[in-house]
Design a protein around this motif. Structure first.
Motif, PDB file in Angstrom:
ATOM      1  N   LYS A   5       2.087  24.570 -10.400  1.00  0.00           N
ATOM      2  CA  LYS A   5       3.319  25.345 -10.549  1.00  0.00           C
ATOM      3  C   LYS A   5       3.422  26.411  -9.469  1.00  0.00           C
ATOM      4  O   LYS A   5       4.442  26.544  -8.823  1.00  0.00           O
ATOM      5  CB  LYS A   5       3.368  26.029 -11.913  1.00  0.00           C
ATOM      6  N   LYS A   6       2.335  27.213  -9.296  1.00  0.00           N
ATOM      7  CA  LYS A   6       2.433  28.366  -8.410  1.00  0.00           C
ATOM      8  C   LYS A   6       1.157  28.570  -7.594  1.00  0.00           C
ATOM      9  O   LYS A   6       0.059  28.565  -8.138  1.00  0.00           O
ATOM     10  CB  LYS A   6       2.708  29.627  -9.227  1.00  0.00           C
ATOM     11  N   VAL A   7       1.369  28.768  -6.276  1.00  0.00           N
ATOM     12  CA  VAL A   7       0.297  29.084  -5.341  1.00  0.00           C
ATOM     13  C   VAL A   7       0.644  30.404  -4.665  1.00  0.00           C
ATOM     14  O   VAL A   7       1.800  30.648  -4.315  1.00  0.00           O
ATOM     15  CB  VAL A   7       0.135  27.973  -4.277  1.00  0.00           C
ATOM     16  N   VAL A   8      -0.371  31.254  -4.477  1.00  0.00           N
ATOM     17  CA  VAL A   8      -0.191  32.524  -3.767  1.00  0.00           C
ATOM     18  C   VAL A   8      -1.027  32.493  -2.490  1.00  0.00           C
ATOM     19  O   VAL A   8      -2.201  32.124  -2.514  1.00  0.00           O
ATOM     20  CB  VAL A   8      -0.598  33.723  -4.656  1.00  0.00           C
ATOM     21  N   LEU A   9      -0.381  32.881  -1.384  1.00  0.00           N
ATOM     22  CA  LEU A   9      -1.054  33.013  -0.088  1.00  0.00           C
ATOM     23  C   LEU A   9      -1.174  34.488   0.233  1.00  0.00           C
ATOM     24  O   LEU A   9      -0.183  35.222   0.139  1.00  0.00           O
ATOM     25  CB  LEU A   9      -0.225  32.357   1.017  1.00  0.00           C
ATOM     26  N   ILE A  10      -2.360  34.916   0.638  1.00  0.00           N
ATOM     27  CA  ILE A  10      -2.566  36.314   1.021  1.00  0.00           C
ATOM     28  C   ILE A  10      -3.208  36.315   2.403  1.00  0.00           C
ATOM     29  O   ILE A  10      -4.394  35.991   2.556  1.00  0.00           O
ATOM     30  CB  ILE A  10      -3.460  37.064   0.010  1.00  0.00           C
ATOM     31  N   ASP A  11      -2.398  36.632   3.394  1.00  0.00           N
ATOM     32  CA  ASP A  11      -2.850  36.619   4.781  1.00  0.00           C
ATOM     33  C   ASP A  11      -1.911  37.493   5.591  1.00  0.00           C
ATOM     34  O   ASP A  11      -0.691  37.390   5.453  1.00  0.00           O
ATOM     35  CB  ASP A  11      -2.832  35.185   5.316  1.00  0.00           C
ATOM     36  N   ASP A  12      -2.468  38.337   6.446  1.00  0.00           N
ATOM     37  CA  ASP A  12      -1.644  39.252   7.233  1.00  0.00           C
ATOM     38  C   ASP A  12      -0.922  38.562   8.386  1.00  0.00           C
ATOM     39  O   ASP A  12      -0.095  39.177   9.051  1.00  0.00           O
ATOM     40  CB  ASP A  12      -2.490  40.414   7.783  1.00  0.00           C
ATOM     41  N   ASP A  13      -1.193  37.291   8.609  1.00  0.00           N
ATOM     42  CA  ASP A  13      -0.572  36.535   9.697  1.00  0.00           C
ATOM     43  C   ASP A  13       0.667  35.796   9.183  1.00  0.00           C
ATOM     44  O   ASP A  13       0.550  34.788   8.475  1.00  0.00           O
ATOM     45  CB  ASP A  13      -1.592  35.552  10.267  1.00  0.00           C
ATOM     46  N   GLN A  14       1.828  36.292   9.562  1.00  0.00           N
ATOM     47  CA  GLN A  14       3.096  35.729   9.088  1.00  0.00           C
ATOM     48  C   GLN A  14       3.250  34.268   9.504  1.00  0.00           C
ATOM     49  O   GLN A  14       3.739  33.449   8.722  1.00  0.00           O
ATOM     50  CB  GLN A  14       4.254  36.566   9.628  1.00  0.00           C
ATOM     51  N   VAL A  15       2.835  33.927  10.704  1.00  0.00           N
ATOM     52  CA  VAL A  15       2.945  32.548  11.182  1.00  0.00           C
ATOM     53  C   VAL A  15       2.045  31.631  10.357  1.00  0.00           C
ATOM     54  O   VAL A  15       2.450  30.535   9.955  1.00  0.00           O
ATOM     55  CB  VAL A  15       2.612  32.451  12.694  1.00  0.00           C
ATOM     56  N   ASN A  16       0.819  32.084  10.091  1.00  0.00           N
ATOM     57  CA  ASN A  16      -0.086  31.286   9.261  1.00  0.00           C
ATOM     58  C   ASN A  16       0.510  31.058   7.873  1.00  0.00           C
ATOM     59  O   ASN A  16       0.436  29.951   7.339  1.00  0.00           O
ATOM     60  CB  ASN A  16      -1.457  31.952   9.151  1.00  0.00           C
ATOM     61  N   GLU A  37       1.703  39.406   3.060  1.00  0.00           N
ATOM     62  CA  GLU A  37       1.008  39.831   4.266  1.00  0.00           C
ATOM     63  C   GLU A  37       0.086  41.011   3.983  1.00  0.00           C
ATOM     64  O   GLU A  37      -0.764  41.340   4.812  1.00  0.00           O
ATOM     65  CB  GLU A  37       2.015  40.189   5.355  1.00  0.00           C
ATOM     66  N   TRP A  38       0.257  41.635   2.851  1.00  0.00           N
ATOM     67  CA  TRP A  38      -0.568  42.774   2.451  1.00  0.00           C
ATOM     68  C   TRP A  38      -1.226  42.451   1.122  1.00  0.00           C
ATOM     69  O   TRP A  38      -0.538  42.134   0.140  1.00  0.00           O
ATOM     70  CB  TRP A  38       0.270  44.048   2.332  1.00  0.00           C
ATOM     71  N   ALA A  39      -2.540  42.572   1.078  1.00  0.00           N
ATOM     72  CA  ALA A  39      -3.276  42.276  -0.158  1.00  0.00           C
ATOM     73  C   ALA A  39      -2.838  43.181  -1.299  1.00  0.00           C
ATOM     74  O   ALA A  39      -2.797  42.755  -2.457  1.00  0.00           O
ATOM     75  CB  ALA A  39      -4.781  42.403   0.094  1.00  0.00           C
ATOM     76  N   GLU A  40      -2.478  44.421  -0.972  1.00  0.00           N
ATOM     77  CA  GLU A  40      -2.016  45.358  -2.004  1.00  0.00           C
ATOM     78  C   GLU A  40      -0.761  44.835  -2.687  1.00  0.00           C
ATOM     79  O   GLU A  40      -0.625  44.934  -3.906  1.00  0.00           O
ATOM     80  CB  GLU A  40      -1.723  46.741  -1.412  1.00  0.00           C
ATOM     81  N   ASP A  41       0.157  44.264  -1.897  1.00  0.00           N
ATOM     82  CA  ASP A  41       1.391  43.709  -2.459  1.00  0.00           C
ATOM     83  C   ASP A  41       1.084  42.513  -3.361  1.00  0.00           C
ATOM     84  O   ASP A  41       1.675  42.359  -4.433  1.00  0.00           O
ATOM     85  CB  ASP A  41       2.363  43.299  -1.350  1.00  0.00           C
ATOM     86  N   MET A  94     -11.134  31.142  -0.318  1.00  0.00           N
ATOM     87  CA  MET A  94     -11.062  31.913   0.915  1.00  0.00           C
ATOM     88  C   MET A  94     -10.555  30.951   1.987  1.00  0.00           C
ATOM     89  O   MET A  94     -11.094  29.842   2.141  1.00  0.00           O
ATOM     90  CB  MET A  94     -12.425  32.460   1.330  1.00  0.00           C
ATOM     91  N   LEU A  95      -9.526  31.348   2.689  1.00  0.00           N
ATOM     92  CA  LEU A  95      -8.983  30.586   3.810  1.00  0.00           C
ATOM     93  C   LEU A  95      -8.939  31.558   4.971  1.00  0.00           C
ATOM     94  O   LEU A  95      -8.082  32.440   5.013  1.00  0.00           O
ATOM     95  CB  LEU A  95      -7.592  30.045   3.491  1.00  0.00           C
ATOM     96  N   SER A  96      -9.893  31.432   5.866  1.00  0.00           N
ATOM     97  CA  SER A  96     -10.063  32.471   6.868  1.00  0.00           C
ATOM     98  C   SER A  96     -10.479  31.898   8.212  1.00  0.00           C
ATOM     99  O   SER A  96     -11.038  30.796   8.288  1.00  0.00           O
ATOM    100  CB  SER A  96     -11.119  33.474   6.383  1.00  0.00           C
ATOM    101  N   SER A  97     -10.220  32.668   9.242  1.00  0.00           N
ATOM    102  CA  SER A  97     -10.710  32.323  10.572  1.00  0.00           C
ATOM    103  C   SER A  97     -12.042  33.026  10.834  1.00  0.00           C
ATOM    104  O   SER A  97     -12.570  32.956  11.936  1.00  0.00           O
ATOM    105  CB  SER A  97      -9.677  32.713  11.630  1.00  0.00           C
ATOM    106  N   ALA A  98     -12.577  33.679   9.836  1.00  0.00           N
ATOM    107  CA  ALA A  98     -13.853  34.387   9.983  1.00  0.00           C
ATOM    108  C   ALA A  98     -14.939  33.407  10.408  1.00  0.00           C
ATOM    109  O   ALA A  98     -15.065  32.323   9.847  1.00  0.00           O
ATOM    110  CB  ALA A  98     -14.248  35.056   8.669  1.00  0.00           C
TER     111      ALA A  98
END
Length: 136
Positions: A5-16, A37-41, A94-98
């Motif tokens: 039903k619902k997926v949330v993406l949390i990443d500061d990169d708008q293009v990603n 784009e902000w984890a706080e939001d 975790m979906l990261s470029s780290a």
């Protein structure tokens, strides 16, 4: 029919976020995708869902590690405070470029994190999630 039903993406990169949303929608993986784009939001959104509409709490979250303001680790500290009846129904990845091995090991050792994936999100990653983590 969508898998979730619902997926949330949390990443500061708008293009990603745009690319991830596109892949999720094109693969009919979820009915609704919310990007932050902000984890706080994102955290405030989840708090609102937990209080006002727990049935709409996301079933899956993709979280980046390195972000300005609240990073992925700080987000996880707050996420752990949500009621278990909500978080137990939500798969967090975790979906990261780290590339720091310490970050990858830390992510994999967190009980609330199902798995660490390297960016970019792909159809293959969604298929792994469907096969290994999502009850059909």
């Amino acid at each position: 029919m969508s898998t979730l039903k619902k997926v949330v993406l949390i990443d500061d990169d708008q293009v990603n976020n745009f690319v991830c949303e596109s892949i999720i929608k094109n693969e009919d993986f979820a009915e609704e995708v919310c990007s932050f784009e902000w984890a706080e939001d994102a955290l405030n959104h989840l708090k609102d869902m937990a209080t006002a509409s727990p049935g709409n709490f996301p079933e899956l979250i993709f979280l980046d590690i390195n972000m300005p303001g609240m990073d992925g680790w700080q987000f996880m500290d707050e996420y752990k405070k949500f009621p278990e009846d909500l978080t137990s129904k939500c798969c967090l990845f975790m979906l990261s470029s780290a590339v720091d091995r310490k970050d990858i090991i830390t992510a994999k050792n967190l009980l609330d994190v199902k798995e660490f994936f390297s960016k970019p999100l792909s159809t293959e990653i969604l298929n792994i999630i469907k096969e290994d983590y999502i009850q059909q």
